[in-house]
Write a protein that holds these residues in place. Structure first.
Motif, PDB file in Angstrom:
ATOM      1  N   PRO A  28       0.797  -1.245   0.000  1.00  0.00           N
ATOM      2  CA  PRO A  28       0.000   0.000   0.000  1.00  0.00           C
ATOM      3  C   PRO A  28       0.822   1.284   0.000  1.00  0.00           C
ATOM      4  CG  PRO A  28      -0.926  -1.593   1.534  1.00  0.00           C
ATOM      5  CD  PRO A  28       0.390  -2.163   1.082  1.00  0.00           C
ATOM      6  N   VAL A  29       2.097   1.224   0.337  1.00  0.00           N
ATOM      7  CA  VAL A  29       2.878   2.466   0.408  1.00  0.00           C
ATOM      8  C   VAL A  29       4.088   2.524  -0.524  1.00  0.00           C
ATOM      9  CG1 VAL A  29       2.171   2.991   2.763  1.00  0.00           C
ATOM     10  CG2 VAL A  29       4.237   1.660   2.390  1.00  0.00           C
ATOM     11  N   ARG A  30       4.543   1.392  -1.075  1.00  0.00           N
ATOM     12  CA  ARG A  30       5.752   1.394  -1.919  1.00  0.00           C
ATOM     13  C   ARG A  30       5.400   1.113  -3.374  1.00  0.00           C
ATOM     14  NH1 ARG A  30       6.974  -1.574   2.748  1.00  0.00           N
ATOM     15  NH2 ARG A  30       8.549  -0.491   4.011  1.00  0.00           N
ATOM     16  N   PHE A  31       6.187   1.775  -4.267  1.00  0.00           N
ATOM     17  CA  PHE A  31       6.018   1.507  -5.694  1.00  0.00           C
ATOM     18  C   PHE A  31       7.356   1.588  -6.404  1.00  0.00           C
ATOM     19  CE2 PHE A  31       6.624   5.905  -6.863  1.00  0.00           C
ATOM     20  CZ  PHE A  31       6.055   6.647  -5.842  1.00  0.00           C
ATOM     21  N   PRO A 106       5.860  -5.484 -10.024  1.00  0.00           N
ATOM     22  CA  PRO A 106       6.099  -6.596  -9.106  1.00  0.00           C
ATOM     23  C   PRO A 106       5.137  -7.747  -9.431  1.00  0.00           C
ATOM     24  CG  PRO A 106       6.031  -4.532  -7.908  1.00  0.00           C
ATOM     25  CD  PRO A 106       5.588  -4.216  -9.315  1.00  0.00           C
ATOM     26  N   ALA A 107       5.657  -8.968  -9.419  1.00  0.00           N
ATOM     27  CA  ALA A 107       4.830 -10.136  -9.750  1.00  0.00           C
ATOM     28  C   ALA A 107       3.747 -10.349  -8.705  1.00  0.00           C
ATOM     29  CB  ALA A 107       5.714 -11.371  -9.874  1.00  0.00           C
ATOM     30  N   ALA A 108       4.013  -9.875  -7.495  1.00  0.00           N
ATOM     31  CA  ALA A 108       3.020 -10.051  -6.435  1.00  0.00           C
ATOM     32  C   ALA A 108       2.817  -8.723  -5.721  1.00  0.00           C
ATOM     33  CB  ALA A 108       3.501 -11.100  -5.444  1.00  0.00           C
ATOM     34  N   TYR A 109       1.584  -8.502  -5.274  1.00  0.00           N
ATOM     35  CA  TYR A 109       1.258  -7.309  -4.490  1.00  0.00           C
ATOM     36  C   TYR A 109       0.922  -7.777  -3.083  1.00  0.00           C
ATOM     37  CZ  TYR A 109      -1.363  -3.341  -2.685  1.00  0.00           C
ATOM     38  OH  TYR A 109      -1.808  -2.317  -1.903  1.00  0.00           O
ATOM     39  N   SER A 110       1.485  -7.090  -2.082  1.00  0.00           N
ATOM     40  CA  SER A 110       1.212  -7.454  -0.698  1.00  0.00           C
ATOM     41  C   SER A 110       0.194  -6.481  -0.108  1.00  0.00           C
ATOM     42  CB  SER A 110       2.516  -7.404   0.113  1.00  0.00           C
ATOM     43  OG  SER A 110       2.216  -7.505   1.485  1.00  0.00           O
ATOM     44  N   ASP A 111      -0.960  -6.986   0.335  1.00  0.00           N
ATOM     45  CA  ASP A 111      -1.967  -6.125   0.976  1.00  0.00           C
ATOM     46  C   ASP A 111      -1.430  -5.540   2.274  1.00  0.00           C
ATOM     47  OD1 ASP A 111      -4.114  -6.325  -0.853  1.00  0.00           O
ATOM     48  OD2 ASP A 111      -4.541  -8.346  -0.120  1.00  0.00           O
ATOM     49  N   ASP A 112      -0.510  -6.276   2.901  1.00  0.00           N
ATOM     50  CA  ASP A 112       0.102  -5.792   4.138  1.00  0.00           C
ATOM     51  C   ASP A 112       1.410  -5.087   3.805  1.00  0.00           C
ATOM     52  OD1 ASP A 112      -1.881  -7.015   5.733  1.00  0.00           O
ATOM     53  OD2 ASP A 112      -0.863  -8.948   5.468  1.00  0.00           O
ATOM     54  N   LYS A 113       1.695  -4.025   4.527  1.00  0.00           N
ATOM     55  CA  LYS A 113       2.966  -3.320   4.338  1.00  0.00           C
ATOM     56  C   LYS A 113       4.116  -4.286   4.625  1.00  0.00           C
ATOM     57  CE  LYS A 113       5.653   0.536   5.968  1.00  0.00           C
ATOM     58  NZ  LYS A 113       5.951   1.284   7.193  1.00  0.00           N
ATOM     59  N   ILE A 114       5.054  -4.374   3.665  1.00  0.00           N
ATOM     60  CA  ILE A 114       6.159  -5.326   3.792  1.00  0.00           C
ATOM     61  C   ILE A 114       7.075  -4.886   4.938  1.00  0.00           C
ATOM     62  CG2 ILE A 114       8.168  -6.301   2.598  1.00  0.00           C
ATOM     63  CD1 ILE A 114       6.528  -5.694  -0.071  1.00  0.00           C
ATOM     64  N   LYS A 115       7.433  -5.842   5.811  1.00  0.00           N
ATOM     65  CA  LYS A 115       8.249  -5.552   6.995  1.00  0.00           C
ATOM     66  C   LYS A 115       9.708  -5.915   6.749  1.00  0.00           C
ATOM     67  CE  LYS A 115       4.901  -4.450   9.976  1.00  0.00           C
ATOM     68  NZ  LYS A 115       4.077  -3.680   9.010  1.00  0.00           N
ATOM     69  N   LYS A 116      10.597  -5.217   7.450  1.00  0.00           N
ATOM     70  CA  LYS A 116      12.007  -5.595   7.405  1.00  0.00           C
ATOM     71  C   LYS A 116      12.173  -6.969   8.056  1.00  0.00           C
ATOM     72  CE  LYS A 116      13.557  -1.785   9.290  1.00  0.00           C
ATOM     73  NZ  LYS A 116      14.424  -0.690   9.790  1.00  0.00           N
ATOM     74  N   ARG A 117      13.241  -7.668   7.611  1.00  0.00           N
ATOM     75  CA  ARG A 117      13.506  -8.981   8.195  1.00  0.00           C
ATOM     76  C   ARG A 117      14.436  -8.844   9.397  1.00  0.00           C
ATOM     77  NH1 ARG A 117      14.981 -12.500   2.802  1.00  0.00           N
ATOM     78  NH2 ARG A 117      12.863 -12.775   2.016  1.00  0.00           N
TER      79      ARG A 117
END
Ligand code: CTP
Ligand code: CA
Length: 228
Positions: A28-31, A106-117
């Motif tokens: 939702p926030v990165r592109f 991106p091949a996949a879209y994440s509904d959740d904001k991606i978190k750092k590992r």
């Protein structure tokens, strides 16, 4: 003509211009995006309006005032740009693809904001190729006599000059005109000036020296009007 831009030589014509750069969202926030400001496309729209055309301006993430009298269709992604341009092209005498669509999404879209590992490693981003809007419009002309114009920002290399790359791209896309810029150094991005060579499928090449983007815009409409 360029010498008489206040004339109405494009009256009765409907033209579609795309402008700006698309965004391909990861979450939702990165592109993923690009450096196109939309200035050249907006200059094309203003020039066509000044010459009496009806203008549909498909604007991808452009932060500029809307040209008075243009029908502006805002879009964000390449998929949205594709749908908007194809729909508007059905009733257009010319389609000018000044926008910079992202080649990949991106091949996949994440509904959740991606978190750092926790371990500090970076998540790989898998990409898919987007559809080629210009090639689609050029190969499926929606109106007899419709003129299709592309843009190409190129850097020459050891094998090919900018113009050789432009000629090959013109043929590959199937468009009538291709406006070729040499972008080595990145000076054109966000600038109010531009210089280019307008290549024609008929083998023509019109050099437009560095000047305000409106000068190049009028030169492009002169070439389009000649093809009509
Ligand atoms: N274009 C398009 N759809 C795409 C990519 C590009 O309609 N998915 C259009 C652009 O708006 C421009 C022209 O095609 O008018 C040339 O864009 P360019 O990025 O130079 O072409 P590509 O085929 O993407 O080639 P490259 O691999 O050099 O980026
Ligand atoms: Ca590209």
């Amino acid at each position: 003509s360029a010498a008489d831009p206040a004339g109405a030589d494009l009256s009765g014509r409907h033209v579609v211009v795309s402008a700006g750069g698309t965004r391909e969202y990861l979450d939702p926030v990165r592109f993923l995006g690009n450096r196109s400001s939309g200035r050249q496309g907006y200059a094309l729209a203003r020039a066509a309006l000044a010459r009496g055309a009806r203008v549909t301006l498909v604007a991808a993430n452009v932060d500029l005032p809307a040209p008075a009298g243009a029908h502006v269709v805002p879009v964000e992604t390449t998929a949205e740009l594709h749908a908007a341009v194809v729909a508007a092209a059905a009733e257009a005498d010319a389609v000018v693809m000044a926008a910079a669509p992202a080649d990949f999404r991106p091949a996949a879209y994440s509904d959740d904001k991606i978190k750092k590992r926790a371990d500090g490693s970076a998540a790989p981003v898998e990409l898919e190729q987007n559809a080629d809007i210009l090639a689609d419009v050029a190969h499926d002309r929606r109106r007899p006599g419709q003129v299709v114009v592309g843009f190409a920002a190129e850097t020459g290399d050891a094998h090919s000059t900018v113009l050789e790359l432009g000629r090959a791209k013109l043929a590959r896309k199937g468009c009538d005109l291709l406006v070729v810029n040499d972008v080595r150094g990145g000076a054109v991005f966000g600038s109010t000036d531009n210089e280019a060579v307008v290549l024609g499928a008929d083998g023509s090449a019109l050099e437009v020296p560095r000047a305000a983007k409106g000068v190049l815009a009028h030169a492009i409409w002169d070439r389009v009007a000649t093809l009509w």
